[in-house]
Design an enzyme around this catalytic site. Sequence first.
Site, PDB file in Angstrom:
ATOM      1  N   HIS A 144     -10.530   2.574  -0.700  1.00 16.28           N
ATOM      2  CA  HIS A 144     -10.712   2.157   0.695  1.00 16.28           C
ATOM      3  C   HIS A 144     -11.508   0.866   0.693  1.00 16.28           C
ATOM      4  CE1 HIS A 144     -10.317   4.151   4.857  1.00 16.28           C
ATOM      5  NE2 HIS A 144      -9.147   3.962   4.320  1.00 16.28           N
TER       6      HIS A 144
ATOM      7  N   HIS B  66       0.821  -1.204   0.000  1.00 12.60           N
ATOM      8  CA  HIS B  66       0.000   0.000   0.000  1.00 12.60           C
ATOM      9  C   HIS B  66       0.861   1.262   0.000  1.00 12.60           C
ATOM     10  CE1 HIS B  66      -3.885   1.973   0.762  1.00 12.60           C
ATOM     11  NE2 HIS B  66      -3.210   2.822   1.503  1.00 12.60           N
TER      12      HIS B  66
END
Lengths: 222, 730
Positions: free
Chosen positions: B96, B50
């Site tokens: 998300h 990430h």
Amino acid sequence: MQASVIVFPGSNCDRDVAVCIEAAMRKAPLMAWHGDSDLPKSDLIILPGGFSYGDYLRCGSMAANSPIMREVVAQAKKGAAVLGICNGFQVLTECGLLPGVLMQNKGLNFVCRDTRLTVTNNKTAFTAQYDAGEEITVPVAHNEGNYFADDNTLKRLQDEDRIAFTYAEGDNPNGACLDIAGICDPSGRIVGMMPHPERRAEAALGGEDGKRMFSGIVEALS
Amino acid sequence: MSHINDTEITDAVVAEHGLTPDEYQMVCDHMGRTPNYTELGVFSVMWSEHCSYKSSRKWLKKLPVDGPQVIQGPGENAGVIDIGDGYAAVFKMESHNHPSFIEPYQGAATGVGGIMRDVFTMGARPVANLNALRFGHPDHPKTRHLVAGVVSGIGGYGNCIGVPTVGGEINFDKSYNGNILVNAMCVGVARTDKIFYAAATGIGSPVVYVGSKTGRDGIHGATMASAEFDDASEEKRPTVQVGDPFTEKLLLEACQELMASDAIIGIQDMGAAGLTSSSVEMADKGGVGILLDLDEVPCRETHMTGYEMLLSESQERMLMVLKPGREPEAEAIFARWGLDFAVIGELTDTGRMVVTHEGQTIADMPLGPLADGAPEYDRPYQATPKASEFDAGLLSGAPDMAAALATLMASSEIASRRWVFEQYDSMVMGDTLAGPGGDAALVRVHGTQKALAISTDVTPRYCFADPIEGGKQAVAESYRNICATGATPLAITNCLNFGNPERPEIMGQFVGCLEGMGEAGRALNFPVVSGNVSLYNETNGTGIFPTPAIGGVGLLKQLDKAIGNRFTENGLEIYLLGNSNGHLGASLYQRDVLANDEVFAPPPVNLESEAAHGALVRRAVDKGLLSAAHDISDGGLAVALAEMCIGHNIGAEIIAEGDIGFWFGEDQARYVLAVTADKAADLEALADGLPLSKIGITTGTELKFGDTVTISVEQLHELNEGWFPALMQG
């Protein structure tokens, strides 16, 4: 004339309504801070939409107890014109300037859309430029706009001609009693409404039906 | 009580932190010793997929990122483009996905909050939010719950902070059953001379923490976002952060107030990996070192360890470096807004990140390897095999045209999203000229006559069938949607959602999509200025459709020229721009009318045509010729026409003739244009050889195809509006 827009932490339509007032008055309104306990004498006070103090308690209840609201109430009682829009309407009911309460929408969801309104009372300080019974289109955007009051209060509002706006038949977005979209105090100088006239005050934004609220009050006070 | 750093670093501890044995060895080499537990935690989040883009970096470098309009490309909190007269548009899209699947309301809400912070960190005021959402099959038992929660969370955050949610897109497909996608995009506007960057400079400058207090929420969120899902994933609920839009509103206003002065040297929001990544990125970009004293960090829970403070992903926090001596004026602003303000460290000349807590040094690490030292993987990939062309034999026994159109208008992909967008405040800020439901949203630049056109797009089923063409198509559709309003496309952000990159076929999808996106971006002068990569979107080994979502931004210089995508009056002449080859492969017609999910080749994208046809539409709008324009995408020409009728209940008589492929094929680079009769000749002259043909006229309240097919617009409207509420009622 002096106009003031009250800014609570979490207000988010303060700039939008200030733009409309400035267009009508050709002078920017004072942006008054919630924490101040002084408010310069104002002929017109606007309580804007938004989520004052996050609305983490009952909507408008924190704002109703903020220092500036003591001044707003005092000036309102001396004759200042007051307009509460959306969260501002909730604040007006919480601080007792207007009766009733705004409950959660019947559909349980936030609703943002155009609504057709009937101007049921064109004698308030804000609605003089509309015809009585005129239908206008103004958007709503709220989660707690379901106006409720006990039967006696509703009857009094009707008898005293204090319902300023109703949602047109079949267009009630929140389940409000008597399709009430906005009400006023007995003098007609204090108006609270869920729809946002400041969002429909120029042709580029889809229409000017809300503009006469602002030009009307400025004309009345000038 | 023993200190957390006394914990022995075993192989199991390393594995829990998501580092491979090789990566751990690299950490030891960089440190020159074994890291302690806190240091291991910091390395693990900074080197997570990430934060480090270790599987994707090699390919991201191939995307076009330059152009005269670009002020800041990828690498900052958000991209920045010049929109003239001293204004800049600042924007980014971010995923998300994992948190939203586990806890849809908070996951989506904090996604919106995070992307807005990325934008206002740059000095911009957010003016528009959009959301690209993918859910599982409508009948999947979790879908309704996830849709309701995500929509409510997006609205709950955006409505409260007072930034309009003006558009987005939603797809439903079974490939997302176990892994939904929530991609939030935010666009802001700044003055070009007031852009703020992350880089921190000036030895001895104070490092300041502002915003909410730090809690234990979200610890290892970045690591969670870098792993596959399994049935136990819902136990990870405590790693989902909780959003507080009210605090973010205060933070936004306080930051804007401070940014009006010249007290800030660098500023960075605490997003994924919280205090760790913000401090590492600021110090590394500035080429300095940083000393943090965690005793000064405002905490909302007691007895938090340094490890927890460094890795917490509590929301609504910012880190900034101020000019020395400016702390009092900054503190006064934050105090006025009721926010925490704490000097928690200073910049040093060591090139290291040194962290103290309770009088002890609990971490001492070299910044370079933390920021950029994660291994760059050239993962093996296997190109997606070419899909075969559509099998025309499937059309025998196909339903008649009226039935097919009815099916598509009530399809999960085409049905009106009113149930969703009416839960979003799309009008606050008083500049929304065209909100949800158009080809692109139009938002005025406050106080000017300019408007930004914004659209999010990708067709995942195309990307699955052919990643290269699908990647091109996503960019091309964004381009078309912006052109259809009359605006000039300027730049894009992207949010690249894929499965597990350690599987060569997934990596092949990724490489293919990026190749297509890059080619389209170059051909259309539509560079990428920011973006986000979300990998490991898998549950129990099943990957999602490759979903490289594109967020495009364009500029309309004179907002009064804007047009919509609905017929505005009777008597308009209707034109089709672009070549129709009847391409039904990977079409919605194949999926929903033929109920066939075989993999056929999607429509090829001709980028020259896209550029030429887009330019024609823009010129026609600029000359005031058009009454409406609509891009042709899902469902083809017939659906585009039906959508144009629905808006104002205006019918049309279509004189063109064609087969199923003509009406429902999804050939690219096409638009439906509507002009008043007196302007038709001018439009034809302007087309100058491009494929433009008159196909009908607006009239009445029915949509008629020749003499044989007639459907009332009201019926089309009901089909289109009915599907979503029915789904949510269950």
